[in-house]
Design a protein around this motif. Sequence first.
Motif, short mmCIF file in Angstrom:
data_model
loop_
_atom_site.label_atom_id
_atom_site.label_comp_id
_atom_site.label_asym_id
_atom_site.label_seq_id
_atom_site.Cartn_x
_atom_site.Cartn_y
_atom_site.Cartn_z
N THR A 330 -6.90 -11.07 19.46
CA THR A 330 -7.57 -10.19 18.26
C THR A 330 -8.91 -9.63 18.28
N HIS A 331 -8.84 -8.62 18.02
CA HIS A 331 -9.94 -7.80 18.41
C HIS A 331 -10.86 -7.21 17.20
N GLN A 332 -10.24 -6.48 16.12
CA GLN A 332 -11.26 -6.05 15.39
C GLN A 332 -10.07 -5.71 13.93
N GLY A 333 -10.62 -5.10 12.99
CA GLY A 333 -10.11 -4.66 11.77
C GLY A 333 -10.80 -4.22 10.74
N TRP A 334 -10.27 -3.62 9.70
CA TRP A 334 -11.05 -3.24 8.66
C TRP A 334 -10.31 -3.45 7.25
N LEU A 335 -11.09 -3.51 6.04
CA LEU A 335 -10.30 -3.72 4.84
C LEU A 335 -10.10 -2.15 4.59
N THR A 336 -8.96 -2.28 3.68
CA THR A 336 -8.73 -1.06 2.42
C THR A 336 -9.85 -1.19 1.45
N GLU A 337 -10.09 -0.02 0.90
CA GLU A 337 -11.22 -0.01 -0.03
C GLU A 337 -11.30 -0.86 -1.34
N ASP A 338 -10.07 -1.27 -1.56
CA ASP A 338 -9.66 -2.26 -2.87
C ASP A 338 -9.46 -3.66 -2.43
N HIS A 339 -9.91 -3.89 -1.07
CA HIS A 339 -10.01 -5.33 -0.32
C HIS A 339 -8.77 -5.91 -0.76
N SER A 344 -5.59 -4.75 11.40
CA SER A 344 -6.34 -5.14 12.44
C SER A 344 -5.68 -4.65 13.88
N ASN A 345 -6.24 -5.00 14.77
CA ASN A 345 -5.65 -4.58 16.30
C ASN A 345 -5.93 -5.71 17.22
N ASP A 346 -4.92 -5.71 18.07
CA ASP A 346 -5.04 -6.76 19.12
C ASP A 346 -5.14 -5.96 20.65
N ILE A 384 -3.89 1.16 24.67
CA ILE A 384 -4.58 0.03 24.23
C ILE A 384 -5.11 0.39 22.84
N ASP A 385 -5.12 -0.51 21.90
CA ASP A 385 -5.61 -0.04 20.60
C ASP A 385 -7.15 -0.79 20.62
N HIS A 386 -8.31 -0.22 20.06
CA HIS A 386 -9.75 -0.56 20.19
C HIS A 386 -10.06 -0.57 18.68
#
Length: 486
Positions: A330-339, A344-346, A384-386
């Motif tokens: 489990t690497h990283q991710g980001w919220l949509t603007e409405d939370h 996320s990415n692996d 590979i995703d980052h």
Amino acid sequence: MKFILAILICVAVCQARPQNDDHRHHDHTEYNKSAPCVGKCSEPGPVTFHMAQVKKLKEKAYAECHAEGKCPLNEPSIRQRSPCVDGKSAGQYECSNVDMMSYVSLRDMGSSGDGNDIWGWTDEPEPGVRFEYAIVGTHDGTSFVDVTNAEDPTVLGFLPTHTRNSMWRDVKVYENHAFIVSEASDHGMQVFNLLRLRQRPPAGTVPRLKADAHYGKVGNAHNIVINEETGYAYIVGSEQYWHLEYIPCAGGLHIVDIREPLSPRFLACYGRDYYTHDAQCVIYHGPDVRYYGNEICFAYNENTLTIIDVTNKKNMVMLSRTKYKNVAYTHQGWLTEDHAYLISNDELDEKYGKVQHTRSLLWDVKNLQAPVHYSSFMSTEKAIDHNLYIRGNLAYETNYCAGLRILDITDMAEGAEQVREVAYFDVAPDWDSVSFHGSWSSYPFFESGNVIVSSIERGLFVLRPNHEAIKRLQEEAKLKRKAISH
């Protein structure tokens, strides 16, 4: 007398130093004494960190790349717009709906090594005047580049690493200051006043810069997260802890008050779930009314999405800890603007063959105590995703050998079949494999609409997505969905 004094000092240091140098076996209660978890939680996280394995994989890949003479490549900088025509830009970069405005080599940025992370900063010295800057991490330091004139960027200076070189460096910005950490041992956190960049160096020079402040209560660290709404920095993945000045946080959230940027102050730890690879910390304004207005961290902890309420730094609470199918790293991710959702990415699922194509995991996080991984978008690529970031209804992914990939996520709530790739730009024409080469990260938050991308082997790319073409594709998809629904 000196001999006796030396012995006494040695005894004091040995007593102060933990008996077991491996903090992974430390009692985690010293890092946070709050209740274990109030919501959905899988079994406790792994005591043994996997980051060491990831490091070895990457170090081997880059050593081989250097041996082959492909890292760093340092191809000549390109300081002119190269439109994407018939699927190619500048004659070699595969693309769709993205033009290259310019490219600046690592050498021209003042570095003698490979590139890594990137972030951006906007300076507004007076109303109506705006300058955009790229802050580019490299093997041996950090480069600062004015990209306001996207077709002719200006390198303004290079800040050397605080201690040793490292292929990992991370930077974020708060109140016109850059905060930089690295996996280099004893590095700590450098603080640089970005307003100094208003003083332009002589043309053709790249001055060596010095940090304005340094925070030394961590050694090496993998990443830094900053909540600009609160003025707190969250240093994550810090493993070096035994020095008398270091404060152990079990690899989790090492929280620093940076509201006075040049006087960073340690605040608290959260290490109950041990190692955090990356995170996003926000003032929550999503649909879970129980936590509206609280400061919430969405942490990517090697094998889970872990959500923590960090509002009360003396009593932080884990809200949930959730695994997903075919987890590798489990690497990283980001919220949509409405939370309400996140992507996320692996980093290792493609590498280890758990999936055959680049996978983006879609999460429903409307209930912070019970997030759900409900779908996965599978790319046509096998890279590979980052790192990824979300702005509006677009997700900007940097997927190593596949480069920048832009996804329309307008209707991602309905599942991965409603997610569509609308643009891309591959910064690694020499690489087409499931390997750690190509793009490291991007920054898509400039008002100009330009996107900056860091290439491991090459340097800085300033890109311009064709926003009009992307909107047309989005409208077409919207009409198609409407027709199907009727």
